[in-house]
Design a protein around this motif. Structure first.
Motif, PDB file in Angstrom:
ATOM      1  N   SER A 118      -6.992 -24.517 -22.971  1.00 32.71           N
ATOM      2  CA  SER A 118      -8.212 -24.300 -22.197  1.00 32.71           C
ATOM      3  C   SER A 118      -7.929 -23.973 -20.736  1.00 32.71           C
ATOM      4  O   SER A 118      -8.769 -23.375 -20.058  1.00 32.71           O
ATOM      5  CB  SER A 118      -9.097 -25.557 -22.265  1.00 32.71           C
ATOM      6  OG  SER A 118      -8.414 -26.672 -21.713  1.00 32.71           O
ATOM      7  N   ASP A 119      -6.766 -24.365 -20.216  1.00 36.39           N
ATOM      8  CA  ASP A 119      -6.501 -24.100 -18.799  1.00 36.39           C
ATOM      9  C   ASP A 119      -6.188 -22.621 -18.578  1.00 36.39           C
ATOM     10  O   ASP A 119      -5.498 -21.987 -19.359  1.00 36.39           O
ATOM     11  CB  ASP A 119      -5.368 -24.978 -18.264  1.00 36.39           C
ATOM     12  CG  ASP A 119      -4.155 -24.981 -19.168  1.00 36.39           C
ATOM     13  OD1 ASP A 119      -4.322 -24.674 -20.365  1.00 36.39           O
ATOM     14  OD2 ASP A 119      -3.045 -25.287 -18.699  1.00 36.39           O
ATOM     15  N   ASN A 120      -6.721 -22.092 -17.489  1.00 40.24           N
ATOM     16  CA  ASN A 120      -6.585 -20.660 -17.205  1.00 40.24           C
ATOM     17  C   ASN A 120      -5.221 -20.348 -16.593  1.00 40.24           C
ATOM     18  O   ASN A 120      -4.672 -21.146 -15.824  1.00 40.24           O
ATOM     19  CB  ASN A 120      -7.684 -20.213 -16.247  1.00 40.24           C
ATOM     20  CG  ASN A 120      -9.065 -20.309 -16.864  1.00 40.24           C
ATOM     21  OD1 ASN A 120      -9.235 -20.046 -18.044  1.00 40.24           O
ATOM     22  ND2 ASN A 120     -10.044 -20.704 -16.054  1.00 40.24           N
ATOM     23  N   LYS A 174      -2.499 -18.853 -14.007  1.00 34.85           N
ATOM     24  CA  LYS A 174      -2.483 -18.705 -12.554  1.00 34.85           C
ATOM     25  C   LYS A 174      -1.482 -17.618 -12.193  1.00 34.85           C
ATOM     26  O   LYS A 174      -0.369 -17.581 -12.730  1.00 34.85           O
ATOM     27  CB  LYS A 174      -2.101 -20.020 -11.874  1.00 34.85           C
ATOM     28  CG  LYS A 174      -2.984 -21.197 -12.271  1.00 34.85           C
ATOM     29  CD  LYS A 174      -4.450 -20.975 -11.906  1.00 34.85           C
ATOM     30  CE  LYS A 174      -5.316 -22.166 -12.316  1.00 34.85           C
ATOM     31  NZ  LYS A 174      -6.743 -21.936 -12.026  1.00 34.85           N
ATOM     32  N   VAL A 185       2.987 -20.870 -15.606  1.00 29.59           N
ATOM     33  CA  VAL A 185       1.524 -20.896 -15.631  1.00 29.59           C
ATOM     34  C   VAL A 185       0.883 -19.515 -15.610  1.00 29.59           C
ATOM     35  O   VAL A 185      -0.349 -19.417 -15.648  1.00 29.59           O
ATOM     36  CB  VAL A 185       0.979 -21.727 -14.438  1.00 29.59           C
ATOM     37  CG1 VAL A 185       1.478 -23.157 -14.509  1.00 29.59           C
ATOM     38  CG2 VAL A 185       1.372 -21.086 -13.096  1.00 29.59           C
ATOM     39  N   THR A 201      -1.317 -29.117 -26.152  1.00 23.79           N
ATOM     40  CA  THR A 201      -2.399 -28.947 -25.186  1.00 23.79           C
ATOM     41  C   THR A 201      -3.689 -29.542 -25.718  1.00 23.79           C
ATOM     42  O   THR A 201      -3.928 -29.591 -26.931  1.00 23.79           O
ATOM     43  CB  THR A 201      -2.634 -27.462 -24.896  1.00 23.79           C
ATOM     44  OG1 THR A 201      -2.904 -26.787 -26.131  1.00 23.79           O
ATOM     45  CG2 THR A 201      -1.418 -26.844 -24.248  1.00 23.79           C
ATOM     46  N   ASP A 202      -4.535 -29.967 -24.774  1.00 20.90           N
ATOM     47  CA  ASP A 202      -5.867 -30.473 -25.079  1.00 20.90           C
ATOM     48  C   ASP A 202      -5.846 -31.656 -26.040  1.00 20.90           C
ATOM     49  O   ASP A 202      -6.817 -31.937 -26.717  1.00 20.90           O
ATOM     50  CB  ASP A 202      -6.758 -29.364 -25.667  1.00 20.90           C
ATOM     51  CG  ASP A 202      -7.097 -28.332 -24.612  1.00 20.90           C
ATOM     52  OD1 ASP A 202      -6.850 -28.619 -23.429  1.00 20.90           O
ATOM     53  OD2 ASP A 202      -7.592 -27.264 -24.972  1.00 20.90           O
ATOM     54  N   SER A 204      -8.877 -32.335  -8.753  1.00 19.43           N
ATOM     55  CA  SER A 204      -8.378 -31.515  -9.856  1.00 19.43           C
ATOM     56  C   SER A 204      -8.099 -32.322 -11.110  1.00 19.43           C
ATOM     57  O   SER A 204      -8.378 -31.871 -12.216  1.00 19.43           O
ATOM     58  CB  SER A 204      -7.115 -30.784  -9.412  1.00 19.43           C
ATOM     59  OG  SER A 204      -6.133 -31.700  -8.996  1.00 19.43           O
ATOM     60  N   GLN A 222     -11.356 -32.956 -12.820  1.00 21.89           N
ATOM     61  CA  GLN A 222     -11.860 -31.748 -13.475  1.00 21.89           C
ATOM     62  C   GLN A 222     -11.126 -31.513 -14.790  1.00 21.89           C
ATOM     63  O   GLN A 222     -11.725 -31.125 -15.792  1.00 21.89           O
ATOM     64  CB  GLN A 222     -11.691 -30.545 -12.549  1.00 21.89           C
ATOM     65  CG  GLN A 222     -12.576 -30.595 -11.311  1.00 21.89           C
ATOM     66  CD  GLN A 222     -12.270 -29.486 -10.331  1.00 21.89           C
ATOM     67  OE1 GLN A 222     -11.170 -28.932 -10.353  1.00 21.89           O
ATOM     68  NE2 GLN A 222     -13.217 -29.164  -9.482  1.00 21.89           N
ATOM     69  N   GLN A 223      -9.819 -31.765 -14.771  1.00 21.19           N
ATOM     70  CA  GLN A 223      -9.020 -31.602 -15.987  1.00 21.19           C
ATOM     71  C   GLN A 223      -9.484 -32.582 -17.066  1.00 21.19           C
ATOM     72  O   GLN A 223      -9.654 -32.220 -18.234  1.00 21.19           O
ATOM     73  CB  GLN A 223      -7.549 -31.842 -15.642  1.00 21.19           C
ATOM     74  CG  GLN A 223      -6.595 -31.630 -16.805  1.00 21.19           C
ATOM     75  CD  GLN A 223      -5.164 -31.959 -16.408  1.00 21.19           C
ATOM     76  OE1 GLN A 223      -4.939 -32.741 -15.497  1.00 21.19           O
ATOM     77  NE2 GLN A 223      -4.216 -31.397 -17.109  1.00 21.19           N
ATOM     78  N   ALA A 236     -12.949 -31.567 -18.421  1.00 23.03           N
ATOM     79  CA  ALA A 236     -12.866 -30.435 -19.353  1.00 23.03           C
ATOM     80  C   ALA A 236     -12.396 -30.893 -20.726  1.00 23.03           C
ATOM     81  O   ALA A 236     -12.918 -30.461 -21.759  1.00 23.03           O
ATOM     82  CB  ALA A 236     -11.929 -29.366 -18.787  1.00 23.03           C
TER      83      ALA A 236
END
Length: 720
Positions: free
Chosen positions: A201-203, A205, A285, A353-354, A386, A389-390, A393
């Motif tokens: 899910s993380d975008n 960079k 990333v 992840t997630d 941050s 927010q993580q 999400a």
């Protein structure tokens, strides 16, 4: 196809007594590179928290797990069974304590220091490098995580048994777990059942700013962080233009803005090193994290010894289900979940992840390893930081993915759960792992994530009109009228406030003279230093003034600082005050007009002023100096600078006064007549007696008197 051999599970109590084999109806084992090592087991026996379950897998590796959470339930036939989650036995070191350890050198040296007071031994350590770290007031398990954080590598445990029980427990730090040259290939139609591709899910960079250690200021604090712009063409960031073209976003004017992030290394003091680390981080990333999860058949369980696979192994997947060319992956196994009774397995390749367990660990690490000066707190106070927010999400993803069951009665109120619940009791129809429930009634709201030992919901979080009670609260900014707490401290113990004892300290260093600040404060408050002065205690707390900070010890406040700006300093009764705005000082003994930084002291009025400076008392009249007395007891002539013996008073037996200089002059005369007092023994003649002879004549007698003078003062007077 049938399993060649079934796995047996033996139960031991916490003291190592063999309690016999378990009757197991379900068992799955999850092992992952992130430290997850969990056994989920269903058995007929009534397990006790803290029991050990020992088992040997099909590859001959011994495992020991601690019974952690327990659900005792009844199945459809009414027969009771136990569902338990068991964790790797290395977690017993959560109960072992590190008061103050400071290992330095190789990872094996650090590991030896950390587990010295446990029953664990040092296993294989092939992670290279040398480092140092302070482990202060934390559990051994946290210390093991700290070793991985500082030295790198992956934690590995090894359990050795002799057929009757455990004879050795070892923990090691490997550069990479698993077989890095494995020939194992999961192939469609052989042992590959299905493949799922997941994108994190993380975008991505595409531009990363790098920040190192804060630059130390003259006052001992830290200012702006180290950057690398001076060696990177004036840019404090690195960027991948090709990645920006793909993963950037429109700027509204026809251009593309990069996706920006930051990299922070609290310990980095070298710009070149920071630049390289930031480039390496950008490589990690700048593209989406893709994870492949494969459902496979554990062919090793069916007798094919060459088909064995373990966590960390470098293996391959070949699957033509996605396209004609097929998916061909080559990478490390990051997680394996095995059904120990059927031989089915789920293998994960890539980043985990997630996953909520990983997310909580990530959040925990963020909170532990960053201070308020860190970039993680750079968001405005009204904005979620941050890590929050993580977490939000990840929680949203979990909430969106789950189904919900609901019952509503007058007695229960309204209840929601992720498992079917009984309409009358509100309890789950069948207990499983990962259950939760939310209940709203006339009292408020309460939440549970498990069952108690008697089968009721274990309500742990409550929201009423008067309060919120919970085991843990995660938040960005907290605003409150009053906060009641016990111990407030940062993660490393540098700054602490024990609201129970009143002890308080803010310090730039956790060590002074080889001791921790906490230890020094404890010593200073103990009876061992009761006979010492406050100066002695202050020197111990501040390493003889070298370490600045605020300390509260033994009910006394100590402050050591280069610069303090204030107005008035006063005692509690106001008898002595020092007004730093005007420079005036008033005590019971004297009143001063001004005291400056050079130690000059003034008192009196403009017409008659006394000034004390540089060891001299100077008198002024209408702005003109008229006299000086120094502390060597000399008087100095203002015009000539001549030094003479000053005014002296000697007590006890007698008083001695010396008058060194007597001057006399007319008010209009510019010359002065000076008489110096003498020191001399004198003999004086005088008429001691006169007699009338009666014939017009007299007779007299002559006598003498001795008079001694010292500096003009008569000390002896004798008569003959």
């Amino acid at each position: 196809m049938a399993l060649i051999r079934r796995i047996g599970f033996t139960r031991f109590n916490r003291w190592g007594d063999n309690l016999g084999r378990l009757t197991v109806s379900a068992a799955t084992h999850t092992d992952a590179l992130d430290g997850t090592d969990e056994l989920n087991i269903t058995c007929a026996e009534d397990l006790v928290k803290g029991d050990r379950v020992v088992w040997i897998d099909l590859q001959g590796v011994c495992h020991e797990h601690i019974v952690d959470t327990i659900d005792r339930v009844h199945d459809d036939d009414g027969a009771p069974e136990t569902q338990a989650v068991c964790i790797n036995s290395v977690n017993e070191t959560w109960d072992d304590w590190l008061d103050d350890k400071r290992p330095s050198g190789s990872v094996s040296v650090a590991l030896t220091s950390i587990i010295a007071d446990t029953r664990w031994e040092v296993g294989t350590c092939d992670q290279g490098g040398s480092a140092s770290r302070t482990f202060y007031h934390e559990s051994v398990r946290e210390g093991l995580a700290g070793i991985i954080e500082t030295w790198g590598g992956e934690l590995e445990t090894l359990i050795v048994h002799d057929g009757a029980g455990i004879v050795s427990r070892r923990v090691g730090v490997r550069a990479k777990r698993g077989n890095q040259s494995s020939a194992k290939r999961f192939t469609w139609t052989k042992d590959l059942v299905s493949v799922k591709r997941s994108v994190a899910s993380d975008n991505p960079k595409t531009r990363v700013y790098g920040y190192g250690k804060g630059v130390e200021t003259e006052s001992g604090g830290y200012g702006r962080r180290l950057t690398f712009g001076d060696i990177n063409g004036g840019k404090d960031y690195v960027e991948d233009a090709e990645a920006t073209a793909v993963w950037g976003h429109p700027d509204g004017e026809g251009g593309i803005l990069p996706a920006v992030a930051s990299y922070v290394n609290e310990q980095c003091e070298d710009a070149a090193q920071l630049l390289q680390e930031t480039k390496d981080y950008l490589e990690q990333v700048k593209e989406p994290k893709v994870t492949y999860t494969a459902s496979v058949i554990d062919l090793y369980a069916f007798g094919r010894s060459w088909e064995g696979v373990g966590v960390g192994d470098d293996v391959a997947i070949i699957d033509k289900g996605f396209s004609a060319e097929g998916v061909r992956l080559h990478g490390r196994v990051s997680q394996i979940e095995r059904d120990l009774l059927t031989g089915d397995a789920t293998v994960t390749f890539g980043t985990l992840t997630d996953n909520m367990a990983d997310m909580w660990q990530s959040v925990s690490n963020a909170l532990k390893s960053n201070s308020q000066q860190n970039a993680i707190y750079d968001a405005a106070a009204g904005t979620s930081v941050s890590w929050l927010q993580q977490l939000q999400a990840a929680l949203n993803a979990q909430f969106n993915a789950v189904g919900t069951y609901k019952v509503e009665t007058f007695e229960l109120g309204t209840m929601w759960s992720n498992v079917p619940i009984d309409a009358e009791t509100g309890l789950p129809v069948k207990a499983t792992s990962g259950m939760w429930a939310v209940n709203i009634n006339g009292m408020g709201m309460r939440l549970a994530a498990n069952l108690t030992s008697d089968g009721q919901w274990d309500w742990r979080t409550f929201l009423t009109g008067a309060m919120v009670s919970a085991d843990a609260i995660n938040t960005g900014t907290m605003r409150a009228e009053r906060v009641r707490a016990g111990l407030l401290t940062d993660e490393k113990g540098k700054n602490r406030w024990d609201l129970t004892s009143g002890e308080f300290s803010l310090s730039a260093s956790t060590e002074v003279g080889g001791k921790t600040v906490q230890k020094i404060a404890d010593d200073a408050a103990s009876s061992a230093v009761d006979a010492q002065t406050q100066r002695d205690i202050f020197n111990k707390l501040t390493n003889n003034g070298q370490t600045q900070g605020i300390y509260l010890s033994g009910g006394l406040l100590y402050i050591n600082a280069n610069y303090i700006e204030t107005g008035i300093i006063s005692d509690r009764y106001g008898r002595s005050t020092w007004n730093l705005n005007t420079g005036s000082l008033t005590t019971n003994y004297m009143t001063a007009n001004n005291i400056d930084a050079n130690g000059t002291f003034e008192c009196g009025s403009a017409s008659n002023l006394i000034r004390l400076a540089s060891g001299e008392i100077k008198g002024y009249e209408d702005g003109t100096q008229i006299g000086t007395i120094d502390f060597s007891a000399h008087m100095r002539n203002v015009s000539t600078g001549q030094l003479t013996t000053g005014l002296q008073l000697t007590g006890n037996q007698h008083i001695r006064i010396t008058t060194p200089l007597i001057s006399a002059a007319a008010s209009s005369s510019e010359s002065t007549t000076t008489t110096h007092a003498i020191t001399k023994d004198c003999t004086l003649h005088y008429i001691s007696k006169i007699q009338d002879d009666g014939d017009g004549t007299i007779t007299w007698w002559n006598a003498t008197r001795s008079i001694d003078f010292v500096d003009g003062f008569c000390t002896v007077c004798n008569f003959d």
